[in-house]
Write an enzyme that holds these catalytic residues in place. Structure first.
Site, mmCIF file in Angstrom:
data_model
loop_
_atom_site.group_PDB
_atom_site.id
_atom_site.type_symbol
_atom_site.label_atom_id
_atom_site.label_comp_id
_atom_site.label_asym_id
_atom_site.label_seq_id
_atom_site.Cartn_x
_atom_site.Cartn_y
_atom_site.Cartn_z
ATOM 1 N N ASP A 152 0.830 -1.211 0.049
ATOM 2 C CA ASP A 152 -0.090 0.152 -0.080
ATOM 3 C C ASP A 152 0.902 1.208 0.004
ATOM 4 O O ASP A 152 2.179 1.270 -0.803
ATOM 5 C CB ASP A 152 -0.973 -0.083 1.301
ATOM 6 N N SER A 153 0.427 2.270 0.742
ATOM 7 C CA SER A 153 1.409 3.649 0.756
ATOM 8 C C SER A 153 2.544 3.537 1.100
ATOM 9 O O SER A 153 3.397 4.110 0.717
ATOM 10 C CB SER A 153 0.316 4.662 1.290
ATOM 11 N N HIS A 154 2.887 2.763 2.186
ATOM 12 C CA HIS A 154 3.978 2.372 2.786
ATOM 13 C C HIS A 154 4.975 1.965 1.798
ATOM 14 O O HIS A 154 6.205 2.100 1.926
ATOM 15 C CB HIS A 154 4.076 1.621 4.022
ATOM 16 N N GLY A 157 5.779 4.639 -1.041
ATOM 17 C CA GLY A 157 6.569 5.827 -0.555
ATOM 18 C C GLY A 157 5.583 7.226 -0.514
ATOM 19 O O GLY A 157 6.207 8.466 -0.954
ATOM 20 N N HIS A 337 3.000 9.140 7.360
ATOM 21 C CA HIS A 337 3.673 8.219 6.676
ATOM 22 C C HIS A 337 5.182 7.848 6.618
ATOM 23 O O HIS A 337 5.817 8.787 7.228
ATOM 24 C CB HIS A 337 3.208 8.140 4.988
#
Length: 364
Positions: A152-154, A157, A337
């Site tokens: 996912d977003s992790h 980046g 994040h």
């Protein structure tokens, strides 16, 4: 190195000196012969070049000469251009057309274009590399090691180069740099080609805050997010899958209109679908190693569930599967994040397993 900013068409360009001042400028000349190209990531060849949408795509070519042309197609994108492994230029929303890279000493060079930005809304096109007068094509770069990153977003980046947590959506887009995120750092550490098959906000069975849209396993089989064509590449058989999914399944409370009435029901569905997803990957690449990782967000709920998935896979007879917990992240990127510093910490955590299993690179 000194960095100079200038406006070229619709694109901001930063340049740094290599053997001479490097320039990347739009030109109206006709392209020469296409150079052999090496591509990392999923693409769909078209008459205009290569259409792509999954993050982290990169394009490479080698040549002998003092310059080279690159063609940019439609779509809003941030491109990082490097020559001989040295950062050379950044193009932000460049206009479609032909661009010339000049200022190189006459000799052998390798050029690389990384897609830094995320492209959930629409696909973009890269048109390839072309010779200039006096440029001679050389074989494109090739690597024997392959790693696939799914998440996912992790993994994307998301907002990782931001200096603040409170970001607008435009700022998120502008400060997302997959070329500096964990997948690129890890692949560079092991000299591997890689794919980044990740979508911010998506999960295994549930997207962030229950929002609509395909989950990652639903989108995964396809070349683009329109799901018009299934992805297939007989040359792509990674030795290692690195997967992080669960942040979006568990970091928000359930809503009354969602199919899971209790957290336990969500846990059971998540575990079942995650196990099935990994088994589908292993059916294609039975000898690949699989690393499942998770942060300690959501009071440890994500890590607990991912650990259960790894345990279920091992109990079912799956070999070379492990869970890697990642702690101590600062989460100073956009919307809390991971930052690029955190990306480095995640890479270090993953490397403990990779370094202990060097045999994965020798498998056929």
């Amino acid at each position: 190195m000194k960095r100079v900013l200038g406006l070229i068409g619709a694109a901001w360009l930063s340049t740094s000196a290599l053997s001479a001042p490097l320039t990347v400028t739009p030109v109206s000349t006709k392209a020469g012969a296409p150079l052999p190209i090496h591509i990392g990531g999923r693409v769909e060849p078209t008459a205009d070049g290569y259409r792509r949408q999954w993050p982290g795509t990169y394009f490479e070519a080698s040549f002998r000469g003092e310059g080279v042309l690159l063609k940019i197609g439609e779509g809003d994108v941030i491109l990082r251009i490097s020559v001989d492994a040295t950062s050379a230029a950044t193009l932000v929303k460049p206009k479609p057309g032909l661009y010339r890279v000049d200022g190189l000493a006459n000799g052998r060079h390798t050029i690389r274009v990384d897609v830094a930005s995320e492209s959930q809304a629409a696909s973009t096109v890269f048109g390839g590399f072309y010779a200039t007068a006096g440029t001679r094509a050389l074989p494109s770069p090739a690597r024997t090691r392959q790693i696939e990153f799914i998440g996912d977003s992790h993994t994307v980046g998301y907002g990782n180069i931001s200096a603040k947590r409170d970001c607008t959506q435009d700022e998120v887009w502008a400060t997302t740099d997959t070329s500096q995120a964990m997948p690129a750092l890890t692949a560079r550490r092991y000299g591997a080609d890689y794919q980044v098959n990740a979508i911010s906000g998506r999960g295994i069975v549930r997207n962030y805050d229950g929002m609509p849209g395909d989950t990652v396993p639903a989108a995964y089989p396809f070349t683009l997010f329109d799901k018009a064509k299934r992805y297939a590449d007989p040359a792509w058989h990674p030795s290692l899958y690195v997967i992080a999914l669960g942040t979006n399944d568990f970091t928000t409370p359930l809503h009354p209109n969602e199919p899971w009435k209790t957290r336990d029901a969500l846990h059971a569905d998540y575990e079942q679908h995650y196990v099935a997803f990994v088994k589908r990957l292993r059916a294609r690449d039975p000898n690949a190693h699989v690393v499942l990782w998770a942060t300690d967000m959501a009071d440890g709920e994500i890590a607990s569930e991912v650990a259960k998935v790894a345990a279920r896979l091992k109990a079912a007879g799956e070999r070379n599967v492990t869970f890697v917990p990642v702690t101590g992240l600062a989460f100073t990127g956009c919307h809390a994040h991971p930052s690029t510093a955190d990306d480095g910490r995640i890479t270090t955590a993953l490397s403990t397993y990779i370094d202990a299993h060097a045999e994965m690179w020798a498998r056929k």
